[in-house]
Write a protein that holds these residues in place. Structure first.
Motif: not given
Lengths: 111, 115
Positions: A30, A92-94, A96-97
């Motif tokens: 993201x 940063x994946x959507x 998992x922040x």
């Protein structure tokens, strides 16, 4: 296995030359960040990119986020000795922040 | 500017010792993180906390624990230090909980050597 693969691992160039560092993954992010770390210090954020295809410029540094948001590049024009440092990408994946970091590229600019 | 302060720049400990690494941030940030940095491996997340007394495991929590009794302070504990925990430890903080593109502010790091 690193979630984010950076290449090259080391780069040594003469002052005034250009360089590009790559950050690649099979995952979609993201957002992607680039940090620079100097010896004896913690990493410092240079830029955050959030939109696929986005290009950001910071003086002689150009950052690009891939269209599919799986990769990024950092290009330095007319490198100077002050650009020497460890460059780290972090994504940063959507869902998992937490940030995942690449292994880093050590850039040395010789005067 | 935000300041993240790590209590020690260098530490030398013996195998089996209990080790405390302390980190303090001065900008009322909600999130705090502990990473270790090893050559060729980048930064790997050990633990993080998004609130006082809250903690979550990162990617490599084994052999470590953490404590966050006050919002500004986040401690990393090595219950029984081992030689494979020799590393650079970096503390970081960020403002808000649950956002995906928050800027991390890092301390200068603690180089821990376990003999």
């Amino acid at each position: 296995t690193q979630l984010l693969e950076q290449s090259p691992q080391f780069l040594s160039i003469q002052e005034g030359e250009n360089l590009t560092v790559y950050c690649n993954s099979s995952s979609v992010f993201s957002s992607l960040q680039w940090y620079r770390q100097e010896p004896g210090e913690g990493p410092v954020l240079l830029v955050t990119v959030v939109t696929g295809g986005e290009v950001k410029k910071l003086k002689r540094l150009t950052f690009q986020f891939g269209d599919a948001r799986k990769d990024s590049s950092l290009h330095i024009t007319a490198a100077q000795p002050g650009d020497t440092g460890l460059y780290l990408c972090a994504g940063s994946r959507s869902n998992d922040y937490k940030l995942s970091f690449g292994a880093g590229t050590t850039v040395t600019v010789r005067a | 500017d935000v300041k993240v302060t790590q209590s020690s720049r260098y530490l030398v400990k013996r195998t089996g010792e209990k080790v405390f690494l302390e980190c303090v941030q001065d900008m009322d940030h909600e999130n705090m993180f502990w990473y270790r940095q090893d050559p060729g491996l980048g930064l790997r997340l050990i633990y993080f906390s998004y609130d006082v007394k809250m903690k979550e495991k990162g990617d490599i929590p084994e052999g470590y624990s953490v404590s966050r009794e006050k919002k500004e302070r986040f401690s990393l504990i090595l219950e029984s230090a081992s030689t494979n925990q020799t590393s650079m430890y970096l503390c970081a903080s960020s403002r808000y909980r649950g956002t995906t593109n928050e800027k991390l502010f890092f301390g200068s790091g603690t180089q821990l050597s376990v003999l």
